[in-house]
Enzyme design. Structure first.
Site, PDB file in Angstrom:
ATOM      1  CD1 TRP A  11      -2.328  -1.750  -0.113  1.00 44.94           C
ATOM      2  CD2 TRP A  11      -2.945  -1.568   2.029  1.00 44.94           C
ATOM      3  NE1 TRP A  11      -3.367  -2.631   0.111  1.00 44.94           N
ATOM      4  CE2 TRP A  11      -3.761  -2.538   1.412  1.00 44.94           C
ATOM      5  CE3 TRP A  11      -3.143  -1.282   3.389  1.00 44.94           C
ATOM      6  CZ2 TRP A  11      -4.758  -3.227   2.104  1.00 44.94           C
ATOM      7  CZ3 TRP A  11      -4.136  -1.967   4.085  1.00 44.94           C
ATOM      8  CH2 TRP A  11      -4.938  -2.935   3.449  1.00 44.94           C
ATOM      9  CG  HIS A  96       9.660  -1.080  -3.102  1.00 48.46           C
ATOM     10  ND1 HIS A  96       9.669  -0.016  -3.961  1.00 48.46           N
ATOM     11  CD2 HIS A  96       8.649  -1.881  -3.487  1.00 48.46           C
ATOM     12  CE1 HIS A  96       8.666  -0.168  -4.833  1.00 48.46           C
ATOM     13  NE2 HIS A  96       8.034  -1.292  -4.561  1.00 48.46           N
ATOM     14  CD  GLU A 169       8.053  -4.678  -6.898  1.00 46.89           C
ATOM     15  OE1 GLU A 169       6.818  -4.852  -6.882  1.00 46.89           O
ATOM     16  OE2 GLU A 169       8.599  -3.758  -6.282  1.00 46.89           O
ATOM     17  N   GLY A 237       0.896  -3.223  -6.265  1.00 44.02           N
ATOM     18  CA  GLY A 237       0.799  -1.873  -5.722  1.00 44.02           C
ATOM     19  C   GLY A 237      -0.581  -1.294  -5.948  1.00 44.02           C
TER      20      GLY A 237
HETATM   21  P1  13P Z   1       2.362  -1.002  -8.993  1.00 43.76           P
HETATM   22  O1  13P Z   1       1.573  -2.299  -8.973  1.00 43.76           O
HETATM   23  O2  13P Z   1       1.542   0.170  -8.550  1.00 43.76           O
HETATM   24  O3  13P Z   1       3.080  -0.814 -10.282  1.00 43.76           O
HETATM   25  O4  13P Z   1       3.481  -1.165  -7.849  1.00 43.76           O
HETATM   26  C1  13P Z   1       4.275  -2.285  -7.852  1.00 43.76           C
HETATM   27  C2  13P Z   1       5.134  -2.258  -6.647  1.00 43.76           C
HETATM   28  O5  13P Z   1       6.022  -1.433  -6.525  1.00 43.76           O
HETATM   29  C3  13P Z   1       4.859  -3.234  -5.597  1.00 43.76           C
HETATM   30  O6  13P Z   1       5.846  -3.236  -4.631  1.00 43.76           O
END
Ligand code: 13P
Length: 254
Positions: A11, A96, A169, A237
């Site tokens: 979140w 992250h 990611e 996200g």
């Molecule tokens: P989004 O799904 O908003 O692109 O974010 C991904 C994220 O950074 C999850 O940690």
């Protein structure tokens, strides 16, 4: 590791306390009696206790968005792995890319954080790796992933059933509204798996690691990812900020 997929909601810093509590209640309702995959939500630090109370005995687990590398001491503003477990966390996101970008967190720090998390029973690190657009464009992705894994995990001892979740990611896909091509994710996950096999051996990798994807996943595009090889779940996200949308993502993954 067991076959269950895991879907984790990040979140970020998008909701205040009241909004977070509201969303946690909706999630609890939505996932009532739910089984088949592991689900967790990661609210901001100040909401952890409240959300923990709401989700107690529900099928939705609790995670944090960050952690420090010592268990206690004079580290103003930081929160330790031990403190997170006191708040009911089972997961914690480590490294992250938004923290790497805005707070200069590097893989030396990430390595120490993973080590500290692994010292605490029942707390699983969700370690983020992934290349940026420049690296992708210039064909350096494979090396970047290899290097990030080496820096983050070299010398980490994995004992018994201790788990590590690796979140791939690609930075250029995060918050962009467009996920990467599933075939590209599959390729990256293969590189990650091979590198981990090399570092830890296949037995430990199969038993103790999960590799999940994150970056603009929605209930629409998630379907392209569900059957990919070496994909054990999602880190979501934006789409996790709406209980119905997140539920649809989870249902698609099952
Ligand atoms: P989004 O799904 O908003 O692109 O974010 C991904 C994220 O950074 C999850 O940690």
């Amino acid at each position: 590791m067991e076959d269950k997929k895991i879907i984790i909601a990040n979140w970020k810093m998008k909701l205040g306390l009241a909004e977070t509590v509201d969303l946690a209640k909706k999630m609890k309702e939505k996932f009532k009696g739910f089984s088949g995959s592991e689900i967790a939500v990661c609210p901001n630090f100040i909401s952890l206790l409240e959300v923990g109370k709401i989700l107690k005995d529900s099928g939705v687990g609790l995670g944090a968005q960050d952690v420090f590398w010592e268990q206690d001491g004079a580290y103003t503003g930081e929160i330790s792995p031990r403190h997170l477990t006191e708040a009911g966390c089972k997961y914690v996101i480590v490294g992250h890319s938004e923290r790497r970008r805005y707070l200069m967190v590097n893989y030396e720090m990430i390595h120490k954080e993973i080590k500290a998390v692994m010292q605490v029973e029942d707390l699983t690190p969700v370690v983020c790796i992934g290349e940026n657009w420049e690296e992708r464009k210039t064909d350096r992705r494979d090396y970047v992933l290899y290097d990030q894994l080496q820096q983050a995990l070299s010398g980490i001892d994995i004992v018994g059933n201790q788990k590590i979740i690796l979140a791939y990611e690609p930075i250029w896909a995060i918050g962009s509204g467009t996920a990467i091509e599933p075939s590209e994710a599959e390729y990256a996950h293969k590189i990650i798996k091979l590198t981990l096999n090399n570092m830890f051996g296949m037995k430990i990798v199969n038993n103790n690691f999960k590799i999940i994807y994150g970056g603009s996943i929605t209930s629409e595009n998630v379907k392209g990812f569900v059957d990919l090889e070496n994909l054990d779940g999602m880190l979501v996200g934006g789409a996790s900020l709406d209980a119905e949308e997140f539920y649809k993502v989870v249902k698609a993954v099952l």
